[in-house]
Design a protein around this motif. Structure first.
Motif, PDB file in Angstrom:
ATOM      1  N   LEU A 111       0.818  -1.217   0.000  1.00 18.20           N
ATOM      2  CA  LEU A 111       0.000   0.000   0.000  1.00 18.20           C
ATOM      3  C   LEU A 111       0.848   1.262   0.000  1.00 18.20           C
ATOM      4  N   ALA A 112       2.009   1.209   0.669  1.00 20.84           N
ATOM      5  CA  ALA A 112       2.861   2.394   0.766  1.00 20.84           C
ATOM      6  C   ALA A 112       4.253   2.006   1.239  1.00 20.84           C
ATOM      7  N   THR A 113       5.205   2.882   0.983  1.00 16.95           N
ATOM      8  CA  THR A 113       6.589   2.701   1.439  1.00 16.95           C
ATOM      9  C   THR A 113       6.931   3.804   2.425  1.00 16.95           C
ATOM     10  N   ALA A 114       7.530   3.418   3.552  1.00 18.85           N
ATOM     11  CA  ALA A 114       7.883   4.411   4.583  1.00 18.85           C
ATOM     12  C   ALA A 114       9.026   5.288   4.101  1.00 18.85           C
ATOM     13  N   LYS A 115       8.978   6.558   4.463  1.00 17.01           N
ATOM     14  CA  LYS A 115      10.063   7.470   4.106  1.00 17.01           C
ATOM     15  C   LYS A 115      11.305   7.136   4.944  1.00 17.01           C
ATOM     16  N   PRO A 116      12.474   7.142   4.332  1.00 13.52           N
ATOM     17  CA  PRO A 116      13.710   6.771   5.036  1.00 13.52           C
ATOM     18  C   PRO A 116      13.985   7.610   6.282  1.00 13.52           C
ATOM     19  N   GLU A 117      13.573   8.867   6.253  1.00  8.93           N
ATOM     20  CA  GLU A 117      13.842   9.753   7.402  1.00  8.93           C
ATOM     21  C   GLU A 117      12.963   9.448   8.607  1.00  8.93           C
ATOM     22  N   TRP A 118      12.002   8.557   8.449  1.00  8.75           N
ATOM     23  CA  TRP A 118      11.125   8.210   9.578  1.00  8.75           C
ATOM     24  C   TRP A 118      11.754   7.178  10.508  1.00  8.75           C
ATOM     25  N   HIS A 119      12.815   6.527  10.041  1.00  5.31           N
ATOM     26  CA  HIS A 119      13.403   5.463  10.858  1.00  5.31           C
ATOM     27  C   HIS A 119      14.907   5.361  10.606  1.00  5.31           C
ATOM     28  N   GLU A 120      15.587   4.622  11.472  1.00  5.81           N
ATOM     29  CA  GLU A 120      17.010   4.367  11.299  1.00  5.81           C
ATOM     30  C   GLU A 120      17.235   3.630   9.980  1.00  5.81           C
ATOM     31  N   ALA A 121      18.345   3.907   9.332  1.00  5.10           N
ATOM     32  CA  ALA A 121      18.655   3.250   8.061  1.00  5.10           C
ATOM     33  C   ALA A 121      18.667   1.732   8.236  1.00  5.10           C
ATOM     34  N   ILE A 122      18.007   1.020   7.309  1.00  4.09           N
ATOM     35  CA  ILE A 122      17.929  -0.437   7.381  1.00  4.09           C
ATOM     36  C   ILE A 122      19.107  -1.029   6.605  1.00  4.09           C
ATOM     37  N   VAL A 123      20.166  -1.293   7.338  1.00  4.63           N
ATOM     38  CA  VAL A 123      21.406  -1.802   6.756  1.00  4.63           C
ATOM     39  C   VAL A 123      21.683  -3.199   7.292  1.00  4.63           C
ATOM     40  N   TYR A 124      22.109  -4.104   6.402  1.00  7.98           N
ATOM     41  CA  TYR A 124      22.408  -5.486   6.778  1.00  7.98           C
ATOM     42  C   TYR A 124      23.925  -5.696   6.862  1.00  7.98           C
ATOM     43  N   PRO A 125      24.468  -5.905   8.060  1.00  9.67           N
ATOM     44  CA  PRO A 125      25.890  -6.244   8.191  1.00  9.67           C
ATOM     45  C   PRO A 125      26.082  -7.743   8.379  1.00  9.67           C
ATOM     46  N   LEU A 126      27.261  -8.227   8.056  1.00  9.20           N
ATOM     47  CA  LEU A 126      27.617  -9.624   8.326  1.00  9.20           C
ATOM     48  C   LEU A 126      29.017  -9.668   8.914  1.00  9.20           C
ATOM     49  N   ALA A 127      29.334 -10.777   9.570  1.00  7.46           N
ATOM     50  CA  ALA A 127      30.671 -10.970  10.133  1.00  7.46           C
ATOM     51  C   ALA A 127      30.869 -12.427  10.498  1.00  7.46           C
ATOM     52  N   VAL A 128      32.126 -12.848  10.563  1.00  6.81           N
ATOM     53  CA  VAL A 128      32.469 -14.194  11.010  1.00  6.81           C
ATOM     54  C   VAL A 128      32.413 -14.219  12.532  1.00  6.81           C
ATOM     55  N   VAL A 129      31.804 -15.260  13.080  1.00  4.49           N
ATOM     56  CA  VAL A 129      31.707 -15.424  14.529  1.00  4.49           C
ATOM     57  C   VAL A 129      33.074 -15.856  15.071  1.00  4.49           C
ATOM     58  N   SER A 130      33.475 -15.274  16.194  1.00  3.11           N
ATOM     59  CA  SER A 130      34.810 -15.514  16.757  1.00  3.11           C
ATOM     60  C   SER A 130      35.103 -16.983  17.000  1.00  3.11           C
ATOM     61  N   GLU A 131      34.100 -17.762  17.398  1.00  2.00           N
ATOM     62  CA  GLU A 131      34.304 -19.168  17.734  1.00  2.00           C
ATOM     63  C   GLU A 131      34.376 -20.084  16.516  1.00  2.00           C
ATOM     64  N   SER A 132      34.211 -19.525  15.318  1.00  2.00           N
ATOM     65  CA  SER A 132      34.236 -20.357  14.116  1.00  2.00           C
ATOM     66  C   SER A 132      35.601 -21.010  13.932  1.00  2.00           C
ATOM     67  N   LYS A 133      35.571 -22.274  13.520  1.00  2.00           N
ATOM     68  CA  LYS A 133      36.792 -23.020  13.232  1.00  2.00           C
ATOM     69  C   LYS A 133      37.060 -23.057  11.721  1.00  2.00           C
ATOM     70  N   HIS A 134      36.255 -22.315  10.965  1.00  2.00           N
ATOM     71  CA  HIS A 134      36.344 -22.370   9.501  1.00  2.00           C
ATOM     72  C   HIS A 134      36.462 -20.962   8.920  1.00  2.00           C
ATOM     73  N   LEU A 135      37.485 -20.244   9.336  1.00  2.00           N
ATOM     74  CA  LEU A 135      37.639 -18.851   8.920  1.00  2.00           C
ATOM     75  C   LEU A 135      37.777 -18.703   7.414  1.00  2.00           C
ATOM     76  N   GLU A 136      38.602 -19.525   6.795  1.00  2.00           N
ATOM     77  CA  GLU A 136      38.836 -19.390   5.355  1.00  2.00           C
ATOM     78  C   GLU A 136      37.577 -19.708   4.556  1.00  2.00           C
ATOM     79  N   GLU A 137      36.855 -20.747   4.952  1.00  2.00           N
ATOM     80  CA  GLU A 137      35.604 -21.090   4.260  1.00  2.00           C
ATOM     81  C   GLU A 137      34.558 -19.993   4.456  1.00  2.00           C
ATOM     82  N   ALA A 138      34.531 -19.406   5.646  1.00  2.00           N
ATOM     83  CA  ALA A 138      33.597 -18.306   5.925  1.00  2.00           C
ATOM     84  C   ALA A 138      33.921 -17.101   5.045  1.00  2.00           C
TER      85      ALA A 138
END
Length: 273
Positions: free
Chosen positions: A224-251
């Protein structure tokens, strides 16, 4: 003399099969051992990469899986989808995870502050938008967020603000429009964005707020409608490898694929920016 020859022949008949059998068994044992060693080497080289990801990434990652695995035959991707807040709690409690894909910076910051991610692997890989939706068969005149009338609504589906990023963004929008308090008795809280979408698809609520990427994959809702970006915090998707991972290179290989042109095309296909 004949008796001695006879005895010698008899001994040959007795011992020759034994020697052959022993030789064959040894060969078979050696073959089995070799096969076992080969299988062990293959098993050791195979890696299962556990990825904890925001529920809004479900279709994107399931689509990406085949392409990534075809280029990385020794890696199998396993997904754990849910709200970013709940995934953070799981990782904090020691649940197995190699990579975390969040729908908000806040949840990733929580893990980073506790040194539960590998800082240098953190990267923002996508953006999203909030949209107001209704069931496709609903006859509604609402055409903007500003036109939402609490008195005319029976039930309104949103994400739970404390643990679901889409709920937190939604609350910011509704507070900006002075609709948060008037809607309190009408709200139906979802445990993640896909549950909010399901409520609208099934006609359990009059309206709902989800990401544009979630609305895009459903044939049972209309935007029905799209919210204006200034109405809320920017919706950004970050990623990262978890410290306990044993598969750093594959990650890192997975991150490289997701942020490559192939990964970007799949993200775009499912409505991410």
């Amino acid at each position: 003399m004949k008796k001695i020859a006879y005895l010698f022949l008899l001994l040959c008949i007795i011992f020759i099969p034994y020697g052959c059998t022993s030789s064959n068994e040894a060969k078979e044992s050696g073959l089995i051992a070799k096969q076992s060693a080969t299988k062990s080497t293959v098993d050791e080289n195979n890696v299962e990469l556990m990825i904890s990801a925001a529920a809004s990434l479900t279709d994107t990652l399931n689509d990406l899986k085949a392409g990534f695995e075809s280029e990385n035959a020794h890696i199998t991707l396993t997904f754990n989808f849910g709200s970013s807040g709940k995934l953070v709690q799981q990782i904090e409690n020691g649940a197995p995870s190699d990579i975390f894909l969040s729908a908000s910076k806040k949840d990733m910051d929580t893990l980073q502050d506790k040194k539960l991610i590998v800082d240098e692997t953190r990267v923002d890989f996508a953006e999203n938008q909030l949209v107001l939706i209704a069931n496709k068969d609903t006859d509604t005149s609402v055409a903007s967020f500003e036109e939402i009338d609490p008195s005319a609504i029976g039930h309104f589906a949103i994400g739970e603000p404390e643990s679901v990023p889409v709920g937190r963004y939604t609350k910011e929008v509704l507070e900006h429009l002075d609709l948060w308090d008037p809607l309190q008795t009408k709200l139906v809280l979802g445990s993640d964005v896909r549950q909010v979408l399901t409520h609208v698809e099934m006609g359990n609520v009059d309206l709902g707020i989800v990401y544009s990427s979630d609305a895009k994959i459903s044939d049972d809702v209309k935007v029905l409608a799209t919210a204006k970006p200034e109405w809320h915090e920017a919706i950004v998707y970050p990623l990262a490898v978890v410290s306990e991972s044993k598969h750093l290179e594959e990650a890192k290989a997975f991150i490289a694929y997701l942020t490559s042109d192939k990964g970007k095309e799949i993200l775009k296909k499912y409505g991410f920016k």
